[in-house]
Design a protein around this motif. Structure first.
Motif, PDB file in Angstrom:
ATOM      1  N   HIS A 261       0.787  -1.228   0.000  1.00 61.32           N
ATOM      2  CA  HIS A 261       0.000   0.000   0.000  1.00 61.32           C
ATOM      3  C   HIS A 261       0.814   1.270   0.000  1.00 61.32           C
ATOM      4  CE1 HIS A 261       1.363  -0.603   4.050  1.00 61.32           C
ATOM      5  NE2 HIS A 261       1.162   0.668   4.250  1.00 61.32           N
ATOM      6  N   THR A 262       2.124   1.205   0.107  1.00 54.88           N
ATOM      7  CA  THR A 262       2.867   2.429   0.420  1.00 54.88           C
ATOM      8  C   THR A 262       2.889   3.439  -0.713  1.00 54.88           C
ATOM      9  OG1 THR A 262       4.822   1.181  -0.137  1.00 54.88           O
ATOM     10  CG2 THR A 262       4.379   1.548   2.186  1.00 54.88           C
ATOM     11  N   GLU A 266       1.792   8.491  -0.493  1.00 54.34           N
ATOM     12  CA  GLU A 266       2.612   9.473  -1.211  1.00 54.34           C
ATOM     13  C   GLU A 266       1.870  10.044  -2.401  1.00 54.34           C
ATOM     14  OE1 GLU A 266       6.926   7.483  -0.689  1.00 54.34           O
ATOM     15  OE2 GLU A 266       6.616   8.907  -2.320  1.00 54.34           O
ATOM     16  N   TYR A 320      -4.599  -1.860  10.747  1.00 49.75           N
ATOM     17  CA  TYR A 320      -3.320  -1.182  10.529  1.00 49.75           C
ATOM     18  C   TYR A 320      -3.538   0.192   9.906  1.00 49.75           C
ATOM     19  CZ  TYR A 320       1.407  -0.652   8.634  1.00 49.75           C
ATOM     20  OH  TYR A 320       2.653  -0.194   8.303  1.00 49.75           O
ATOM     21  N   LEU A 323      -4.704   2.479  12.558  1.00 51.77           N
ATOM     22  CA  LEU A 323      -3.638   2.860  13.487  1.00 51.77           C
ATOM     23  C   LEU A 323      -2.683   3.864  12.853  1.00 51.77           C
ATOM     24  CD1 LEU A 323      -2.715  -0.484  15.233  1.00 51.77           C
ATOM     25  CD2 LEU A 323      -3.797   1.508  16.227  1.00 51.77           C
ATOM     26  N   MET A 324      -2.404   3.676  11.570  1.00 50.61           N
ATOM     27  CA  MET A 324      -1.527   4.623  10.894  1.00 50.61           C
ATOM     28  C   MET A 324      -2.107   6.025  10.918  1.00 50.61           C
ATOM     29  SD  MET A 324       1.161   3.193   9.807  1.00 50.61           S
ATOM     30  CE  MET A 324       1.049   2.234  11.283  1.00 50.61           C
ATOM     31  N   LEU A 326      -3.691   7.461  13.181  1.00 52.77           N
ATOM     32  CA  LEU A 326      -3.498   8.154  14.444  1.00 52.77           C
ATOM     33  C   LEU A 326      -2.123   8.802  14.529  1.00 52.77           C
ATOM     34  CD1 LEU A 326      -5.105   5.594  16.868  1.00 52.77           C
ATOM     35  CD2 LEU A 326      -5.841   7.922  16.498  1.00 52.77           C
ATOM     36  N   ALA A 327      -1.196   8.355  13.663  1.00 47.06           N
ATOM     37  CA  ALA A 327       0.171   8.858  13.782  1.00 47.06           C
ATOM     38  C   ALA A 327       0.485   9.944  12.767  1.00 47.06           C
ATOM     39  CB  ALA A 327       1.150   7.700  13.603  1.00 47.06           C
ATOM     40  N   GLN A 328      -0.527  10.423  12.028  1.00 42.61           N
ATOM     41  CA  GLN A 328      -0.228  11.332  10.925  1.00 42.61           C
ATOM     42  C   GLN A 328      -0.275  12.788  11.341  1.00 42.61           C
ATOM     43  OE1 GLN A 328       0.928  10.257   8.211  1.00 42.61           O
ATOM     44  NE2 GLN A 328       0.571   8.181   8.908  1.00 42.61           N
ATOM     45  N   LYS A 333      -2.529  12.621   4.036  1.00 40.59           N
ATOM     46  CA  LYS A 333      -2.003  11.285   4.325  1.00 40.59           C
ATOM     47  C   LYS A 333      -2.957  10.550   5.249  1.00 40.59           C
ATOM     48  CE  LYS A 333       2.744   9.950   4.164  1.00 40.59           C
ATOM     49  NZ  LYS A 333       4.088  10.266   4.534  1.00 40.59           N
ATOM     50  N   TYR A 337      -4.684   6.968   4.450  1.00 33.75           N
ATOM     51  CA  TYR A 337      -4.669   5.751   5.261  1.00 33.75           C
ATOM     52  C   TYR A 337      -6.081   5.334   5.639  1.00 33.75           C
ATOM     53  CZ  TYR A 337       0.340   5.274   5.723  1.00 33.75           C
ATOM     54  OH  TYR A 337       1.669   5.052   5.468  1.00 33.75           O
ATOM     55  N   LEU A 460     -12.255  12.135  14.317  1.00 31.34           N
ATOM     56  CA  LEU A 460     -12.657  13.230  15.204  1.00 31.34           C
ATOM     57  C   LEU A 460     -11.448  13.952  15.767  1.00 31.34           C
ATOM     58  CD1 LEU A 460     -15.737  11.770  17.010  1.00 31.34           C
ATOM     59  CD2 LEU A 460     -15.624  13.348  15.116  1.00 31.34           C
ATOM     60  N   TRP A 461     -10.328  13.228  15.929  1.00 32.56           N
ATOM     61  CA  TRP A 461      -9.114  13.879  16.380  1.00 32.56           C
ATOM     62  C   TRP A 461      -8.676  14.912  15.354  1.00 32.56           C
ATOM     63  CZ3 TRP A 461      -4.139  12.824  14.085  1.00 32.56           C
ATOM     64  CH2 TRP A 461      -3.077  13.404  14.754  1.00 32.56           C
ATOM     65  N   VAL A 463     -10.583  16.307  13.045  1.00 33.74           N
ATOM     66  CA  VAL A 463     -11.590  17.377  12.987  1.00 33.74           C
ATOM     67  C   VAL A 463     -11.385  18.366  14.120  1.00 33.74           C
ATOM     68  CG1 VAL A 463     -14.022  17.798  13.419  1.00 33.74           C
ATOM     69  CG2 VAL A 463     -13.343  16.152  11.719  1.00 33.74           C
TER      70      VAL A 463
ATOM     71  N   ARG B 197     -15.485  14.875  22.170  1.00 32.09           N
ATOM     72  CA  ARG B 197     -14.863  13.731  21.493  1.00 32.09           C
ATOM     73  C   ARG B 197     -14.765  12.546  22.428  1.00 32.09           C
ATOM     74  NH1 ARG B 197      -9.270  12.700  19.845  1.00 32.09           N
ATOM     75  NH2 ARG B 197      -8.606  14.662  20.706  1.00 32.09           N
ATOM     76  N   SER B 675       0.727   3.105  17.306  1.00 32.65           N
ATOM     77  CA  SER B 675       0.516   3.558  15.940  1.00 32.65           C
ATOM     78  C   SER B 675       1.720   4.339  15.440  1.00 32.65           C
ATOM     79  CB  SER B 675      -0.762   4.376  15.829  1.00 32.65           C
ATOM     80  OG  SER B 675      -0.601   5.612  16.436  1.00 32.65           O
TER      81      SER B 675
END
Lengths: 563, 739, 104
Positions: A261-262, A266, A320, A323-324, A326-328, A333, A337, A460-461, A463, B197, B675
């Motif tokens: 998927h990578t 990009e 996965y 989870l990705m 949450l790290a962006q 991007k 994900y 929501l994070w 947003v 939230r 993550s």
């Protein structure tokens, strides 16, 4: 000309009208941005109208493939110009048609250089995507599948962001690699299934020729009749898994499935708004469509063999991908994900091999096209104003752009599958079908259900960080809300989200017969294959117009392929 | 007097059934108008539209209630067996979505339980809308507020009126969504947005469990419907099975409540055939094959409990409710006291016929409810913010409702739900009134002497406090103590230890409730004005805000009638309350099934008065302790240092037992770290750099090695061609000679 | 007077000899023009082979092929010599060992 007389030409028009439009654009002077945009919008609009006509003309209770046309193209090699739609493809055609004008509208003020070439590329991609969806000949499908790549490469590489060249190259080579492997498999299927002299690349013919061999093979995996396999079945036993994997590789890269998927994050990050919408809205569905139409029906036994692997990869993709997100730190991007996560649900639905799951997966393909397309389109409006994708650069935007915030929230709710929006119907059906699937470890659907928690978390994070909170950067305080063009596009998306969420049955009715056939074809490779009747799965192949009536092919002789 | 006026419906039941959708559509339409045109319409019209839509729903609900309550000719027949099910209005507006053998319909129905909930939701909802018009009169975002509030009403009404689990889930998530929007209403403050939230995600965890329960339930019901006909239940109900199978696998779908109730009715009947019964039989076909029906039902209800715990703020998912107080006070009153949080209780009561089949699940529900009741009460001891006290009090009272459900005392739980809606709504609205009159001050230590300055508010707050602590003769006394009485005297077979335990915990909770509520009242309303108060004198609120308070307080008193024991008598001669009789058409089925399935023995002790006297005494003890502490002990010790132990305990309690920090450390932070770790190591590192980039690197390296073949010397190229040619010629000669 | 017909084998032998000589010239000689002459030699060897085979089989396809080869050789010589002249004008030499710029 009556409507019935026009029908055979409808699909040809849908596919080639954008090409005509692109040809027309060649004659326009390159400085006339307004004219270029207007003509492109007109061409896309007519294409949408034709797609709607085709959608309404499709009869859910009719034949499997409707609006068919088949002309000779290269009879010596068995390649014919064969177009036709079933329930799934006509729905995807409608989606593609809808996103065409949206793409043009979203780029109205965004592109200022080489505007003519940009719009020609858009029209080329549109034609190629439509062609991919309606082709019923393997080589024709392959041609259109590949034809999508070059204009997309240009779109990302010329009109993209800072690292556009690397992203475009990666996208192009990655997907091309998969397609080339698939070409080998297409040629293999061409040679093994039919006797020399009567060979054809036509999908229906190939499928029918493999049908009895697949049945025998399925019975053999149950231990019955392994000694009396026909030569074709023996070949399929040896080479079927490889051929299935070859098809699956091309489509898995397209979907994209983890770990292939990578290229997607990009490509999305560097692509312009239009590129992202097309990529997320339609092109990713080509992968799932390919599984549905080609990979699984042609090789059901191999598909059943590899089913645990693909289901596991789908569930991994769901979790996965979430989870990705949450790290962006980059909005596009994150949405990319989230696309991977959503398409994991589609893949789970396809490989569950039940009617509910397959219907849900097909519906989810449409939903994802609308909601991801909307997310990218709406974010594109914001990007036009601020030219940054970092989440940290925003904050408190809802204060100054309330209508934009409202539409973004509605689309977010669709993405996280709040009931009442379209996302819920698809997700619910997929999860239900996955639970109902036989011989599937129940842990997979349980893990997949956690997507409701994770999806809400990351969306929501994002947003909150972008829209809510105080305005601590003065640039954010000076933003102006959506204008008429942008507002209308946003409204169109919101209306679709709510309509498809509250009245999904008309859409599901058209998908249902295609689903039943797909499930029957997939069941052919499972231990329940004896319950599948030939009439459920056999494809009716129309004759080539204007050609002499075909002589029934001689039975397949023993084939001398190395084991 | 013409008594037929009471026994005939005021409105034509058929017309009502066909137009039930209006009850939902009117607030939804109001939401649309307020949201899209609100700013253009102006304050007056927005208030008018919002309140009018809810009032219209209320009137329709009254007609529906009356029709269902009064007119015995209003009956719905079970699609599964053609038998009359209970008194209800119902309508079906076609398929929502359908695939394979699953279908979900737009079906609404009003039976006695729904009617009760309808009255609560629309009645209290209308009063709160009225209150909000005054509360939000200075807020520029008023149109958004009323749009969200109306949307919430529409969702809650969908939840209450739905006749299948899927449509109920629509309302379920819808209220969660509106809660998110309303808690974060003043979103310019990041903390409010975060609270919204948190609420949504905690709800989503519960929703995930709810979804899983729905899926498992579909599997179970369809497996039963399709079971081979040699199974004992099939033989027993041969002629009904075909109808049931059709209902479960095509129309109206396996999650319809009527279908589920019919499924429940097969279970005890099967006991007649063999000692194991359906609960002990293995599920014959499908993915759940091999597990018994009983175990599966237990798992389903534990999952539903988790879902209800998320929505109704029970252990372990209660953490969002105290933070939800960041929203405007009418929101807290409506959503987090009267309606949304009661959805969990409503769900479990709706599933009562199946719930009673699983004593393990019922025991868990009771224990969870009791523990939550005590836990939240203890947390409320140390809160200084008035709304936070009320929030924990809500959690605690919801625990009592769950306790009631868990012991099979369904009507008691619903009665407590109704009375709680009234007195808790009154309490919250009074708190809002206090805020309004004290420039936003909510710290009870900084208030005081409001009794003289805000008489109406004080009176209403006082009445509601008496109700919640369970003082005779207010309604709260009867509802709460009916539950405790029922808890002690019902028997859950196999789990006899549960009853005395939850009774003890519940009684402790009652003492604690009395304590903290009295503390709040005493500190905020009596005594002298605090020295660091924001405004020297508070002012009473206008009639628009006070009138709902008065109405709710009055209802808190009046509703005691429904819980007063011995008002009616059952045909068997047992005394029963009005509420019990009213809800008997709904819960009688569950009770009968429980007895037949030998999972529950109903209460045997018919005299509640000794228990009531004890409960009253406990309430007085709690209140007196609070009075003693806060009026005598603490003022006397003012200025002296607090003993370390007490300070530590208080600090621990004020920080909510550090549960939020625990969740953060155990759940939130690890997931975030996971993550980020996965992203850097696996995605960017392993897949992108090593695999994808690696492939490119290898290809480039091979290319750069091969280019050394390009020497630029033409004759070298010619030499290579010659070598190739010679090799080919040599091979051909070899082949020819070998022949 | 009788002239004994020449054996086809002899033609082929001569053609092979010519071919090897030409190949040797291509690989070894330094002057570009001599390389070209060697290539012409190789092409003539091929012509001879064609004609010998045509004579043996009494099939005129060989003659056709030989004519084709002559035409192609002429065209190739013309273009090749033009390139050599251009190279000479730029580099001042026709020594193939000195023209190595198209390397890695």
């Amino acid at each position: 000309m009556t409507a019935a007389q026009l029908q055979p030409y409808l699909l040809t028009l849908i596919v080639f009208l954008p090409l005509l439009g692109a040809g027309l654009l060649l004659f326009l002077p390159r400085e006339e941005f307004g004219q270029v945009r207007a003509w492109t919008l007109l061409a896309m609009g007519i294409d949408l109208a034709l797609a709607v006509v085709a959608y309404l003309a499709f009869d859910p209770k009719g034949a499997e493939f409707q609006l068919e046309v088949r002309r000779a193209w290269s009879p010596e090699f068995g390649i014919s110009y064969h177009l036709g739609v079933d329930g799934l493809s006509v729905s995807l055609v409608l989606l593609t048609g809808f996103l065409g004008p949206v793409v043009v509208l979203s780029s109205w003020k965004f592109i200022h250089e080489r505007v003519k070439e940009f719009h020609i590329s858009l029209l080329l991609i549109q034609a190629a995507m439509m062609g991919t969806l309606v082709s019923l000949d393997l080589i024709l499908f392959y041609v259109f599948f590949e034809a999508m790549l070059i204009p997309m490469y240009l779109l990302i590489g010329v009109w993209g962001s800072e690292r556009r060249r690397e992203a475009a190259m990666k996208f192009f080579l990655y997907t091309l690699f998969g397609s080339l492997v698939m070409l080998v498999a297409i040629l293999a299927v061409y040679f093994i299934g039919q006797p020399a002299g009567a060979r054809s690349f036509d999908y229906g013919t190939v499928y029918n020729s493999l049908l009895s061999a697949n049945r025998q093979l399925a019975a053999c995996t149950q231990g019955v009749g392994c000694a009396t396999l026909a030569p074709l079945a023996v070949t399929l036993q040896a080479w079927g898994p490889l051929m299935f994997l070859a098809f699956a590789l091309a489509f898995a890269i397209k979907v994209p499935m983890v770990p292939l998927h990578t290229w997607l994050p990009e490509a999305h990050v560097e692509a312009p708004v239009a590129g992202s919408i097309i990529l997320a809205g339609v092109m990713l569905k080509m992968g799932t469509y390919g599984f549905w139409r080609f990979a699984i029906p042609l090789f059901p036994v191999a598909a059943y063999q590899f089913r645990p692997l693909f289901v596991a990869l789908a569930v991994v993709g769901i979790v996965y991908g979430a989870l990705m997100c949450l790290a962006q730190q980059d909005v596009k991007k994150l949405i990319a994900y989230s696309s991977i996560s959503h398409l994991g649900i589609c893949m789970l639905g396809i490989f569950a091999f039940t009617a509910e799951a397959a219907s849900g997966s097909a519906y989810q393909m449409l939903n994802h096209g609308v909601s991801s397309g909307a997310l990218f389109c709406l974010f594109g409006f914001l990007y036009e104003r601020r030219h940054t994708r970092r989440i940290g650069d925003y904050g408190g935007v809802a204060r100054v752009m309330p209508f934009f915030a409202a539409s973004f929230l509605v689309v977010t709710f669709s993405s996280i599958a709040v009931p009442g929006t379209n996302g819920f119907v698809g997700e619910f059906l997929v999860l239900l079908g996955a639970f109902k699937a036989s011989s599937l470890w129940l842990g997979y659907p349980v893990l997949a259900t956690t997507t409701v928690i994770l999806g809400a978390s990351y969306m929501l994070w994002m947003v909150q960080r972008v829209f809510f909170g105080p305005i601590d950067r003065p640039e954010n305080g000076a933003l102006r809300d959506l204008d008429l063009r942008e507002g209308l596009t946003a409204c169109a998306f919101m209306v679709l989200v709510l309509w498809m969420g509250l009245a999904p049955q008309p859409f599901l009715d058209r998908i249902a017969p295609a689903t039943d056939r797909f499930v029957a074809r997939a069941q052919l490779g499972t231990p329940d294959s004896a319950k599948v009747k030939d009439t459920d799965v056999r494809v009716t192949v129309p004759p080539i117009e204007g050609a002499p009536p075909a002589v029934p092919p001689p039975p397949v002789a023993a084939l001398a392929l190395p084991r | 007097m013409d008594t037929s006026w009471f026994t005939k419906a005021w409105a034509n039941p058929q017309a009502l059934s066909d137009n039930l959708w209006l009850i939902i559509a009117l607030p939804a339409f109001g939401a649309l108008v307020c949201g899209v045109f609100g700013r253009a319409l102006g304050r007056t019209y927005v208030n008018l539209v919002a309140c009018a839509s809810v009032l219209a729903s209320f009137f329709l609900s009254v007609f529906a209630f009356q029709a269902v309550a009064a007119d015995p000719s209003v009956i719905v027949t079970s699609a599964a067996n053609g038998q009359p099910l209970r008194f209800a209005l119902s309508g079906d507006w076609g398929v929502w979505f359908q695939a394979g053998s699953f279908s979900a319909h737009f079906g609404l129905w009003v039976d006695h339980l729904s009617a009760t909930m309808l009255m609560v939701v629309t009645g209290v909802g209308f009063l709160i809308h009225l209150y909000s018009t005054a509360y939000m009169e200075h807020d520029p975002g008023y149109w958004r507020f009323f749009a969200y509030l109306n949307l919430f009403m529409a969702s809650m009404l969908t939840l209450v009126l739905a006749d299948n689990l899927v449509l109920l889930f629509v309302g379920w998530e819808g209220v969660g969504l509106c809660s998110y929007l309303l808690i974060g209403f003043w979103y310019t403050d990041a903390a409010n947005a975060w609270a919204g939230r948190k609420a949504f995600i905690a709800n989503r965890v519960g929703d995930c469990a709810f979804l899983l329960a729905m899926m498992l339930l579909v599997l179970t019901v369809t497996a039963f419907a399709r079971a081979p006909s040699a199974e004992p239940p099939a033989i027993f109900f041969a002629q009904r099975r075909a109808v049931f199978a059709h209902a479960a696998t095509s129309e109206p779908g396996p999650l319809n409540f009527k279908v589920l109730e019919e499924f429940a009715q097969y279970i005890p009947a099967s006991l007649a055939m063999g000692s194991k019964g359906l609960l002990g039989t293995d599920i014959p076909i499908g993915p759940l094959a091999g597990h018994t029906y009983g175990h599966t039902l237990t798992v389903i209800f534990l999952l539903l409990l988790l879902g209800a715990a998320g929505k109704s703020a029970q252990l372990p998912l209660y953490v969002w409710l105290p933070d939800a107080m960041a929203g405007p006070t009418p929101v807290s009153a409506l959503i987090h006291a009267a309606t949304m949080v009661t959805a969990g209780v409503y769900l479990l009561c709706r599933m009562a016929p199946l719930l009673v089949m699983s004593p393990a699940a019922m025991a868990t529900v009771a224990v969870v409810g009791a523990l939550t009741a005590l836990y939240a009460a203890l947390l409320a001891f140390a809160q200084d913010d008035l709304k936070k006290v009320l929030a924990y009090s809500t959690i605690s009272q919801l625990g009592y409702m769950f306790l009631g459900v868990g012991v099979g005392f369904f009507w008691g739980a619903i009665l407590h739900l109704v009375t709680h809606a009234c007195f808790k709504g009154c309490l919250f609205l009074s708190a809002g009134s206090v805020m309004h009159g004290n420039d936003g001050e909510l710290n009870i230590k900084k208030l005081g002497c409001l009794r003289k300055e805000m008489p109406w508010t004080t009176a209403c707050f006082g009445i509601a406090t008496l109700a919640i602590t369970g003082i005779v003769p207010l309604s709260g006394f009867f509802s709460k103590d009916d539950i405790l009485h029922g808890a002690l005297h019902t028997h859950l077979l196999g789990y006899e230890w549960v009853m005395p335990t939850v009774f003890a915990i519940g009684s402790l909770g009652a003492v604690a409730t009395a304590f903290y509520m009295s503390r709040a009242y005493l500190l905020a309303f009596t005594g002298e004005r605090a020295k660091d108060a924001k405004v020297p004198h508070a002012h009473e609120s206008g009639w628009v805000m006070v009138a709902p308070l008065v109405i709710l307080a009055a209802l808190s008193i009046v509703l005691l009638l429904h819980g007063f024991p011995g008002v009616l008598k059952t045909p068997a001669g047992q005394p029963e309350t009005l509420m019990e009789a009213f809800l008997k058409p709904v819960f009688g089925v569950a009770d009968k099934l429980a007895v037949e399935a030998h999972s529950l023995e109903p209460e045997t002790e018919s005299n509640p008065w000794p228990g009531f006297v004890i409960a009253l005494a406990l309430a007085w003890v709690g209140g007196a302790a609070a009075w003693y502490l806060y009026k005598r002990v603490f003022p006397a010790r003012a200025g002296k240092p607090v003993p370390a132990v007490f300070a530590a305990v208080r600090s621990f309690t004020v920080h909510k037992f550090y549960v939020d920090e625990l969740y953060d450390a155990v759940l939130v932070r690890p997931i975030k770290l996971l993550s980020i770790g996965l992203f850097r190591v696996v995605d960017e590192g392993l897949i992108d750099t090593v695999l994808v980039g690696g492939t490119g690197w290898v290809t480039a390296r091979i290319g750069s090695l091969l280019r050394y073949l390009q020497t630029g010397d033409v004759q070298a190229y010619a030499a290579m061609m010659a070598v190739g040619l010679l090799a080919g010629v040599g091979y051909a000669i070899f082949e020819v000679l070998a022949k | 007077m009788e002239i004994s017909p020449v054996d086809t084998q002899n033609y082929l032998l001569l053609a092979a000899t010519l071919f090897c000589t030409g190949m040797l010239g291509v690989l070894v000689r330094r002057n570009a023009l001599v390389v070209f002459m060697s290539i012409e030699l190789m092409l003539n060897a091929a012509n001879l082979t064609f004609l010998a085979a045509a004579r043996e089989r009494l099939d005129s396809t060989g003659h056709l092929a030989a004519l084709f080869v002559i035409a192609v050789a002429a065209a190739e010589a013309a273009i090749g010599l033009a390139i050599v002249i251009a190279v000479f004008r730029n580099r001042g030499t026709v020594n193939v060992e000195d023209i190595r710029t198209m390397k890695y």
